[in-house]
Design a protein around this motif. Sequence first.
Motif, PDB file in Angstrom:
ATOM      1  N   UNK A  79      63.168  77.645 -67.473  1.00 47.07           N
ATOM      2  CA  UNK A  79      64.328  78.645 -67.453  1.00 47.07           C
ATOM      3  C   UNK A  79      63.497  79.449 -69.076  1.00 47.07           C
ATOM      4  N   UNK A  80      64.345  81.318 -68.723  1.00 49.94           N
ATOM      5  CA  UNK A  80      64.143  82.017 -70.372  1.00 49.94           C
ATOM      6  C   UNK A  80      64.978  82.474 -69.850  1.00 49.94           C
ATOM      7  N   UNK A  81      66.210  82.302 -70.859  1.00 53.52           N
ATOM      8  CA  UNK A  81      67.949  83.278 -71.069  1.00 53.52           C
ATOM      9  C   UNK A  81      67.029  84.620 -71.807  1.00 53.52           C
ATOM     10  N   UNK A  82      67.996  85.336 -70.508  1.00 52.57           N
ATOM     11  CA  UNK A  82      66.829  87.276 -71.355  1.00 52.57           C
ATOM     12  C   UNK A  82      68.093  87.474 -72.125  1.00 52.57           C
ATOM     13  N   UNK A  83      67.373  88.583 -72.926  1.00 48.11           N
ATOM     14  CA  UNK A  83      68.125  88.697 -74.143  1.00 48.11           C
ATOM     15  C   UNK A  83      69.621  89.800 -73.781  1.00 48.11           C
ATOM     16  N   UNK A  84      70.527  90.125 -74.524  1.00 43.93           N
ATOM     17  CA  UNK A  84      71.516  90.775 -74.234  1.00 43.93           C
ATOM     18  C   UNK A  84      71.172  92.060 -73.410  1.00 43.93           C
ATOM     19  N   UNK A  85      69.693  92.738 -74.163  1.00 42.66           N
ATOM     20  CA  UNK A  85      69.401  94.130 -73.512  1.00 42.66           C
ATOM     21  C   UNK A  85      69.216  94.151 -72.117  1.00 42.66           C
ATOM     22  N   UNK A  86      68.422  93.277 -72.499  1.00 47.43           N
ATOM     23  CA  UNK A  86      67.971  92.719 -70.942  1.00 47.43           C
ATOM     24  C   UNK A  86      68.671  92.393 -69.605  1.00 47.43           C
ATOM     25  N   UNK A  87      69.645  91.375 -69.985  1.00 43.49           N
ATOM     26  CA  UNK A  87      70.234  91.101 -69.360  1.00 43.49           C
ATOM     27  C   UNK A  87      71.380  92.376 -68.206  1.00 43.49           C
ATOM     28  N   UNK A  88      71.545  93.263 -69.721  1.00 42.56           N
ATOM     29  CA  UNK A  88      72.354  95.456 -68.707  1.00 42.56           C
ATOM     30  C   UNK A  88      71.226  95.673 -67.806  1.00 42.56           C
ATOM     31  N   UNK A  89      70.046  95.203 -68.453  1.00 40.57           N
ATOM     32  CA  UNK A  89      69.565  96.468 -68.022  1.00 40.57           C
ATOM     33  C   UNK A  89      68.785  95.949 -66.180  1.00 40.57           C
ATOM     34  N   UNK A  90      68.495  93.936 -66.342  1.00 41.95           N
ATOM     35  CA  UNK A  90      68.554  94.056 -64.805  1.00 41.95           C
ATOM     36  C   UNK A  90      69.774  94.179 -64.297  1.00 41.95           C
ATOM     37  N   UNK A  91      70.797  93.472 -64.683  1.00 40.84           N
ATOM     38  CA  UNK A  91      72.564  93.121 -64.193  1.00 40.84           C
ATOM     39  C   UNK A  91      72.974  94.124 -63.578  1.00 40.84           C
ATOM     40  N   UNK A  92      72.854  95.675 -65.295  1.00 39.85           N
ATOM     41  CA  UNK A  92      74.044  96.893 -64.915  1.00 39.85           C
ATOM     42  C   UNK A  92      75.459  96.301 -65.738  1.00 39.85           C
ATOM     43  N   UNK A  93      75.586  95.081 -66.092  1.00 39.83           N
ATOM     44  CA  UNK A  93      76.328  94.619 -66.422  1.00 39.83           C
ATOM     45  C   UNK A  93      75.939  93.445 -68.082  1.00 39.83           C
ATOM     46  N   UNK A  94      77.132  94.077 -68.750  1.00 40.57           N
ATOM     47  CA  UNK A  94      77.450  93.869 -70.106  1.00 40.57           C
ATOM     48  C   UNK A  94      77.710  92.025 -70.321  1.00 40.57           C
ATOM     49  N   UNK A  95      76.681  91.571 -70.566  1.00 42.47           N
ATOM     50  CA  UNK A  95      77.332  90.508 -71.490  1.00 42.47           C
ATOM     51  C   UNK A  95      78.646  89.637 -71.847  1.00 42.47           C
ATOM     52  N   UNK A  96      79.146  88.941 -70.833  1.00 40.19           N
ATOM     53  CA  UNK A  96      80.565  89.052 -71.125  1.00 40.19           C
ATOM     54  C   UNK A  96      81.891  89.201 -69.434  1.00 40.19           C
ATOM     55  N   UNK A  97      80.357  89.688 -69.064  1.00 37.55           N
ATOM     56  CA  UNK A  97      81.410  90.511 -67.518  1.00 37.55           C
ATOM     57  C   UNK A  97      79.953  90.546 -66.049  1.00 37.55           C
ATOM     58  N   UNK A  98      79.077  89.102 -67.022  1.00 31.89           N
ATOM     59  CA  UNK A  98      78.038  89.254 -65.942  1.00 31.89           C
ATOM     60  C   UNK A  98      78.613  88.293 -64.644  1.00 31.89           C
ATOM     61  N   UNK A  99      78.226  89.104 -63.658  1.00 36.88           N
ATOM     62  CA  UNK A  99      78.691  88.170 -62.185  1.00 36.88           C
ATOM     63  C   UNK A  99      77.483  88.527 -60.832  1.00 36.88           C
ATOM     64  N   UNK A 100      77.374  88.403 -60.145  1.00 38.27           N
ATOM     65  CA  UNK A 100      76.164  88.043 -58.940  1.00 38.27           C
ATOM     66  C   UNK A 100      77.093  88.966 -58.024  1.00 38.27           C
ATOM     67  N   UNK A 101      77.673  90.411 -58.465  1.00 35.47           N
ATOM     68  CA  UNK A 101      78.185  91.414 -57.674  1.00 35.47           C
ATOM     69  C   UNK A 101      77.758  92.875 -58.305  1.00 35.47           C
ATOM     70  N   UNK A 102      77.725  94.027 -57.186  1.00 31.19           N
ATOM     71  CA  UNK A 102      76.948  94.599 -57.641  1.00 31.19           C
ATOM     72  C   UNK A 102      75.975  95.197 -58.780  1.00 31.19           C
ATOM     73  N   UNK A 103      74.777  94.184 -58.313  1.00 33.29           N
ATOM     74  CA  UNK A 103      73.546  94.503 -59.474  1.00 33.29           C
ATOM     75  C   UNK A 103      73.053  95.268 -59.003  1.00 33.29           C
ATOM     76  N   UNK A 104      72.314  95.889 -60.895  1.00 38.30           N
ATOM     77  CA  UNK A 104      72.093  96.945 -60.524  1.00 38.30           C
ATOM     78  C   UNK A 104      70.074  96.772 -60.082  1.00 38.30           C
ATOM     79  N   UNK A 105      69.636  96.163 -60.177  1.00 38.35           N
ATOM     80  CA  UNK A 105      68.485  95.359 -59.859  1.00 38.35           C
ATOM     81  C   UNK A 105      68.761  94.166 -58.674  1.00 38.35           C
ATOM     82  N   UNK A 106      67.537  94.782 -57.805  1.00 37.46           N
ATOM     83  CA  UNK A 106      67.837  93.477 -56.553  1.00 37.46           C
ATOM     84  C   UNK A 106      67.314  91.843 -56.980  1.00 37.46           C
TER      85      UNK A 106
END
Length: 156
Positions: A79-106
């Motif tokens: 596994x490789x952690x995403x960067x803060x920017x990549x996390x937001x880009x892929x999930x649509x959620x900022x680090x600290x609020x990341x959740x498995x709901x209403x994700x920006x990407x599939x």
Amino acid sequence: MAIERVREYFRKYNRDKDIMELDASSATVELAAQALDVEPARIAKSLALKNGERVIMIVTAGDAKIDNAKFKAEFGTKPKMLSIEETFEYTGHQVGGVCPFALKNDIPVYLDISLKRFKTVFPACGSSNSAIELTCDELNYYSLNQKWVDVCKNWE
């Protein structure tokens, strides 16, 4: 704002009013546990990871850590952690609020068995001061979990 997307996501299940917006930050496991007055292990931690070239999300108990050997055995790569920017880009959620709901990407979501020891757990809801209390069955359903996995250590 991500919490509004999550609220809209839960509206179709008539659970939008169950989202808690906290007065204190819930951006880390420790802060969330304090704000919710629960043990840190009951915080459902959502981790966006690279699995080779694709991105996946693993939701674990707050006291669990990804075990590289177990992860590689399950997914075939380290596994490789995403960067803060990549996390937001892929999930649509900022680090600290990341959740498995209403994700920006599939992004495929996997739930770790470290969560199953609790009657209810508390995932974030798209902001650094939000959470919802869910049973593991509810988390499984609302997160569109691909399958339960055993990829963590330090929680047994």
